[in-house]
Design an enzyme around this catalytic site. Structure first.
Site, mmCIF file in Angstrom:
data_model
loop_
_atom_site.group_PDB
_atom_site.id
_atom_site.type_symbol
_atom_site.label_atom_id
_atom_site.label_comp_id
_atom_site.label_asym_id
_atom_site.label_seq_id
_atom_site.Cartn_x
_atom_site.Cartn_y
_atom_site.Cartn_z
ATOM 1 N N LYS A 45 0.806 -1.234 0.000
ATOM 2 C CA LYS A 45 0.000 0.000 0.000
ATOM 3 C C LYS A 45 0.832 1.274 0.000
ATOM 4 O O LYS A 45 0.353 2.355 0.335
ATOM 5 C CB LYS A 45 -1.019 0.059 1.180
ATOM 6 C CG LYS A 45 -1.829 -1.165 1.413
ATOM 7 C CD LYS A 45 -2.302 -1.850 0.171
ATOM 8 C CE LYS A 45 -3.403 -1.141 -0.564
ATOM 9 N NZ LYS A 45 -3.751 -1.898 -1.820
ATOM 10 N N HIS A 101 7.648 -7.499 -1.856
ATOM 11 C CA HIS A 101 7.269 -6.903 -0.572
ATOM 12 C C HIS A 101 8.174 -7.443 0.540
ATOM 13 O O HIS A 101 7.952 -7.156 1.718
ATOM 14 C CB HIS A 101 5.822 -7.264 -0.204
ATOM 15 C CG HIS A 101 4.770 -6.577 -1.021
ATOM 16 N ND1 HIS A 101 4.829 -5.255 -1.360
ATOM 17 C CD2 HIS A 101 3.584 -7.044 -1.526
ATOM 18 C CE1 HIS A 101 3.739 -4.932 -2.050
ATOM 19 N NE2 HIS A 101 2.985 -5.990 -2.175
ATOM 20 N N ARG A 123 6.005 5.420 1.952
ATOM 21 C CA ARG A 123 4.837 6.300 2.084
ATOM 22 C C ARG A 123 4.564 6.516 3.563
ATOM 23 O O ARG A 123 4.817 5.608 4.387
ATOM 24 C CB ARG A 123 3.637 5.603 1.422
ATOM 25 C CG ARG A 123 2.384 6.432 1.389
ATOM 26 C CD ARG A 123 1.230 5.657 0.753
ATOM 27 N NE ARG A 123 0.108 6.524 0.468
ATOM 28 C CZ ARG A 123 -1.078 6.110 0.056
ATOM 29 N NH1 ARG A 123 -1.284 4.816 -0.168
ATOM 30 N NH2 ARG A 123 -2.055 6.971 -0.165
ATOM 31 N N SER A 131 -4.977 3.111 3.742
ATOM 32 C CA SER A 131 -5.114 2.399 2.471
ATOM 33 C C SER A 131 -5.293 0.896 2.730
ATOM 34 O O SER A 131 -6.162 0.248 2.137
ATOM 35 C CB SER A 131 -3.878 2.661 1.602
ATOM 36 O OG SER A 131 -4.013 2.053 0.353
ATOM 37 N N MET A 223 -4.482 6.827 -14.683
ATOM 38 C CA MET A 223 -4.058 5.449 -14.447
ATOM 39 C C MET A 223 -5.220 4.580 -13.950
ATOM 40 O O MET A 223 -5.301 3.388 -14.230
ATOM 41 C CB MET A 223 -2.905 5.439 -13.444
ATOM 42 C CG MET A 223 -2.137 4.141 -13.460
ATOM 43 S SD MET A 223 -0.813 4.169 -12.247
ATOM 44 C CE MET A 223 -1.197 2.654 -11.376
#
Ligand code: A3P
Length: 285
Positions: A45, A101, A123, A131, A223
């Protein structure tokens, strides 16, 4: 399904058992990198899908064919996920583009030996949390998040998909290999500049016209229309985007619309403690 049925634990970290099988995790362990491989690394995320759009467009020098014809999970596959085994990655021409990840210390032997190129996207963890909270609510293969309070405790404790955000970020920030760090917030503030920065790291000198073309395609509202990247190819029974879209809001700072004051204090206290030794300048601090 219960959390125990949904998750398995790999090297101390929760992964979803359905997508990360013992065979697929072994596939990554045995995988051989090439020096010019490009690896997009994220905590879930944090902007994975976005970067899976940007990097192929940089490498194709603005040719949209790969992003308009190949789903993001095949275009830039996760090395540890089950799907990777079916893609004949060994036969792909260089430079190959992958995602992962995995935490830094979970990378395989070949990674530490070959040192492929790495783009680490970070982030603000509060936005990552919001998110993820929405995402867990729409994906049938993820554990039910419960209330926002309940999910926050799990998130802060690392009892979520791919474990602790703090461990992930600290591990990759402390890595000795040369890594390009890109902030989600930086891409929001200046997408063209971010495309240029990534292109420079990848040794691609693109004209301003191509950079603008890539940035224009990759802004959220454009997108979001790309069915190869917006997860609309995933059947609704697995991902119910009527509840919340995968490309949900695409902004920095949405946490402010969702956190109570108590949640903000709780999050800040844990953040302060866990990040106290981090010297790296983080964009949201
Ligand atoms: P939100 O849920 O806050 O909207 P990942 O791909 O790592 O799972 O991250 C998903 C998050 O990245 C979602 O955040 C999604 O909307 C956001 N995202 C994906 N593409 C984006 C884009 N082009 N611009 C801004 N945010 C984007």
């Amino acid at each position: 399904m219960t959390e125990a049925e949904i998750y398995s634990v790999y090297k101390g970290v929760y992964v979803t058992a359905q997508l990360y099988t013992p065979e697929s995790l072994k596939y990554h362990e045995d995988f051989t990198f090439r020096p010019d491989d490009i690896l997009i690394v994220t905590y879930p995320k944090s902007g994975t899908t976005w970067t899976q759009e940007i990097v192929p467009l940089i490498m194709s020098e603005g040719d949209f064919t790969p992003v308009l014809t190949v789903p993001n999970w095949d275009r830039v596959p996760w090395l540890e996920e089950r799907r990777a085994m079916a893609l004949n990655l060994e036969q792909r021409p260089s430079p190959r583009i992958f995602a992962t990840h995995l935490h830094h210390q979970m990378m395989n032997e070949s990674f530490f030996k070959i040192k492929p190129r790495v783009i680490y996207v970070l982030r603000n963890p509060k936005d990552v949390f919001i998110s993820a909270f929405h995402y867990y609510g729409i994906a049938a293969f993820m554990a039910n998040p419960g209330t926002q309070d309940e999910f926050m405790e799990k998130f802060l404790d690392g009892k979520v998909f791919f474990g602790s955000w703090f461990d992930h970020v600290k591990g990759w920030l402390n890595a000795e290999e040369p890594i390009l760090h890109v902030f989600y917030e930086e891409m929001i503030a200046d997408l063209k500049g971010s495309v240029e920065k990534i292109a420079t790291y990848l040794g691609k000198s693109l004209s301003q016209e191509i950079i603008e073309k890539i940035a224009d395609h990759c802004v959220f509202k454009n997108m979001k229309q790309n069915k190869m990247s917006n997860y609309s190819l995933v059947p609704e029974e697995f991902m119910d985007q009527k509840k919340s879209a995968f490309l949900r809001k695409g902004v920095a700072g949405d946490w402010k619309n969702h956190f109570t004051e108590a949640q903000e204090q709780r999050f800040n206290a844990v953040y302060k403690d866990k990040m106290k030794d981090v010297k790296f300048k983080l964009m949201w601090d």
